[in-house]
Design an enzyme around this catalytic site. Structure first.
Site, PDB file in Angstrom:
ATOM      1  N   THR A   1       1.087  -0.745  -0.080  1.00 33.44           N
ATOM      2  CA  THR A   1       0.043  -0.014  -0.152  1.00 33.44           C
ATOM      3  C   THR A   1       0.736   0.836  -0.079  1.00 33.44           C
ATOM      4  OG1 THR A   1      -1.732   1.492   1.485  1.00 33.44           O
ATOM      5  CG2 THR A   1       0.419  -0.444   2.795  1.00 33.44           C
TER       6      THR A   1
ATOM      7  N   HIS B   1      -4.792  10.332  -7.352  1.00 38.83           N
ATOM      8  CA  HIS B   1      -3.956   9.465  -7.469  1.00 38.83           C
ATOM      9  C   HIS B   1      -2.764   9.142  -8.292  1.00 38.83           C
ATOM     10  CE1 HIS B   1      -7.857   8.652  -7.200  1.00 38.83           C
ATOM     11  NE2 HIS B   1      -7.552   7.160  -6.499  1.00 38.83           N
TER      12      HIS B   1
ATOM     13  N   GLN C   1       0.294   9.936  -6.977  1.00 37.65           N
ATOM     14  CA  GLN C   1       0.548   9.559  -5.909  1.00 37.65           C
ATOM     15  C   GLN C   1       1.033   7.602  -5.994  1.00 37.65           C
ATOM     16  OE1 GLN C   1      -0.406  11.940  -1.710  1.00 37.65           O
ATOM     17  NE2 GLN C   1      -1.424  12.098  -3.547  1.00 37.65           N
TER      18      GLN C   1
ATOM     19  N   ASP D   1      -0.347   3.459   1.418  1.00 40.58           N
ATOM     20  CA  ASP D   1      -0.363   4.810   2.793  1.00 40.58           C
ATOM     21  C   ASP D   1       0.910   3.939   3.485  1.00 40.58           C
ATOM     22  OD1 ASP D   1      -2.330   5.815   1.561  1.00 40.58           O
ATOM     23  OD2 ASP D   1      -3.787   4.216   2.201  1.00 40.58           O
TER      24      ASP D   1
HETATM   25  O1  F6P Z   1      -5.302   3.180   0.378  1.00 41.56           O
HETATM   26  C1  F6P Z   1      -4.671   3.124  -0.900  1.00 41.56           C
HETATM   27  C2  F6P Z   1      -5.476   4.659  -1.331  1.00 41.56           C
HETATM   28  O2  F6P Z   1      -4.467   4.591  -2.432  1.00 41.56           O
HETATM   29  C3  F6P Z   1      -5.585   5.914   0.091  1.00 41.56           C
HETATM   30  O3  F6P Z   1      -4.953   6.292   0.385  1.00 41.56           O
HETATM   31  C4  F6P Z   1      -6.861   6.298  -0.042  1.00 41.56           C
HETATM   32  O4  F6P Z   1      -7.246   7.316   0.195  1.00 41.56           O
HETATM   33  C5  F6P Z   1      -7.966   5.739  -1.146  1.00 41.56           C
HETATM   34  O5  F6P Z   1      -7.107   4.298  -1.390  1.00 41.56           O
HETATM   35  C6  F6P Z   1      -8.597   5.934  -2.360  1.00 41.56           C
HETATM   36  O6  F6P Z   1      -8.847   5.100  -2.925  1.00 41.56           O
HETATM   37  P1  F6P Z   1      -9.598   5.054  -4.481  1.00 41.56           P
HETATM   38  O7  F6P Z   1      -8.806   4.634  -5.163  1.00 41.56           O
HETATM   39  O8  F6P Z   1     -10.620   4.155  -4.318  1.00 41.56           O
HETATM   40  O9  F6P Z   1      -9.924   6.807  -4.768  1.00 41.56           O
END
Ligand code: F6P
Length: 348
Positions: free
Chosen positions: A127, A274, A276, A129
């Site tokens: 992840t 995204h 990131q 995160d």
């Molecule tokens: O858990 C990874 C993550 O990138 C989080 O940091 C973010 O809040 C979430 O996924 C975003 O998810 P999605 O791709 O559903 O917008």
């Protein structure tokens, strides 16, 4: 007669993280030609339910390590809840001898359901995160921090040119690792984390002090899940069927409008979102993932199932799968990186 090749499935689940393709390439390069047939499961658990697979040939995979995203596709839906028996049947229909799953907490929450059965499984935690327990770092995190620090460094020019505050919103949900790592690496002026609710009055005092000292621009890095003391994080919407339903958003925009009024200093916000997740992996994430892929392959070859590939004390190793199936690993209040920020005079 030659022994029958063992069929090993590989799937990637949850939000993508730079380095997933490197794990896939590393596993395939390491196991192919050694009596294994590598089968890619499309789109996370969904590929098990709908039987969509792809043969992973060494030649076709060469070079994917440098690409963000995942060759296999992924899905945020854990999808197994209430469908355990169907999952087992569909899994057995694929005639796999084992499964390597690269995923985050959502993926492993889904997998936990089938752990009680005899499905041989190896987990590779991922992840951006960086909030998984059991491993000192998750791959994709270094790349996400690179996106943040490059953005902050770049935005400083326009902040200075226009005499503005710019608030950069990062991902990270309830964990502030990306804001902290990216904010430190770019020497941001303030770093706001979900784990450290900030005082609005202290932030205004700090910002005004810098303004009065003649600063032209100011860079604030804020995690999407940050909030002021006594306030709730800013939830933008919910995603049906996702193990972590809430999607955070809107914090930086609201903070910009508020601080502009309070400090009489024009403010703008940038949501990195995204981006990131979609940058090609840094060298650090490539090393980490090539080593993790090799460790996963070693565990498969040794028949050492129900293990997680983790990074601990500077090396890639393995641990019981249950080590990574825990609540999110948050930034501790006295974490040394928090201290680093304080020693640098950064508001945190
Ligand atoms: O858990 C990874 C993550 O990138 C989080 O940091 C973010 O809040 C979430 O996924 C975003 O998810 P999605 O791709 O559903 O917008």
């Amino acid at each position: 007669m030659a022994a029958k090749a063992k069929r090993i499935g590989i799937l990637t689940g949850g939000g993508d993280a730079p380095g997933l393709n490197s794990v896939i390439e590393s596993v395939v390069r390491s196991l192919s030609g050694k009596g294994y047939e590598l089968v890619g499961i499309r789109d996370g658990f969904e590929g098990i339910f709908n039987g969509r697979t792809v043969d992973l040939e060494r030649e076709a995979l060469m070079g994917v390590h440098s690409l963000a995203g995942t060759y296999l596709g992924t899905s945020n839906k854990s999808g197994t809840a209430g469908r355990e028996e169907e999952f087992r049947q569909k899994y057995y229909a694929l005639k796999l001898d084992g499964l390597i799953a690269a995923g985050g907490d959502g993926t492993f929450a889904g997998i936990q359901i089938v752990l009680s059965s005899d499905i041989p499984l190896i987990g590779v935690p991922k992840t951006i995160d960086n909030d998984l327990e059991g491993t000192d770092i998750t791959f994709g995190y270094d790349t996400a921090c690179a996106v943040v620090s490059e953005a902050v460094d770049a935005l400083r020019a326009t902040a200075d040119a226009h005499r503005r505050i710019i608030i950069v919103e990062t991902m990270g949900r309830t964990a502030g690792w990306i804001a902290l790592g990216g904010g430190l690496a770019s020497y941001a002026d303030a770093i706001l984390l979900p784990e450290r609710p900030f005082s609005r009055s202290e932030l205004v005092t700090y910002v005004k002090r810098l303004k009065n000292s003649g600063r032209r621009g100011l860079m604030i890095v804020a995690s999407e899940g940050a909030a002021a003391k006594g306030e709730e994080a800013s939830i933008a919407f919910k995603v049906e069927g996702s193990p972590q339903a809430e999607r955070f958003g809107g914090f930086a925009e609201r903070l910009a409008r508020w601080i502009e009024g309070e400090a009489d200093w024009e403010a703008r916000h940038v949501v990195l979102g995204h981006l990131q997740r979609s940058r090609h992996p840094t060298t650090t994430d490539r090393f980490l993932t090539l080593a993790m892929g090799l460790e996963a392959a070693r565990l498969v070859a040794a028949g050492d199932w129900h293990k997680a590939v983790v990074y601990r004390n500077g090396t890639v190793t393995n641990a019981p799968l249950s080590d990574i199936m825990k609540p999110a690993r948050l930034v501790a209040p006295e974490h040394r990186w928090v201290r680093f920020a304080q020693e640098l005079g950064i508001f945190i």
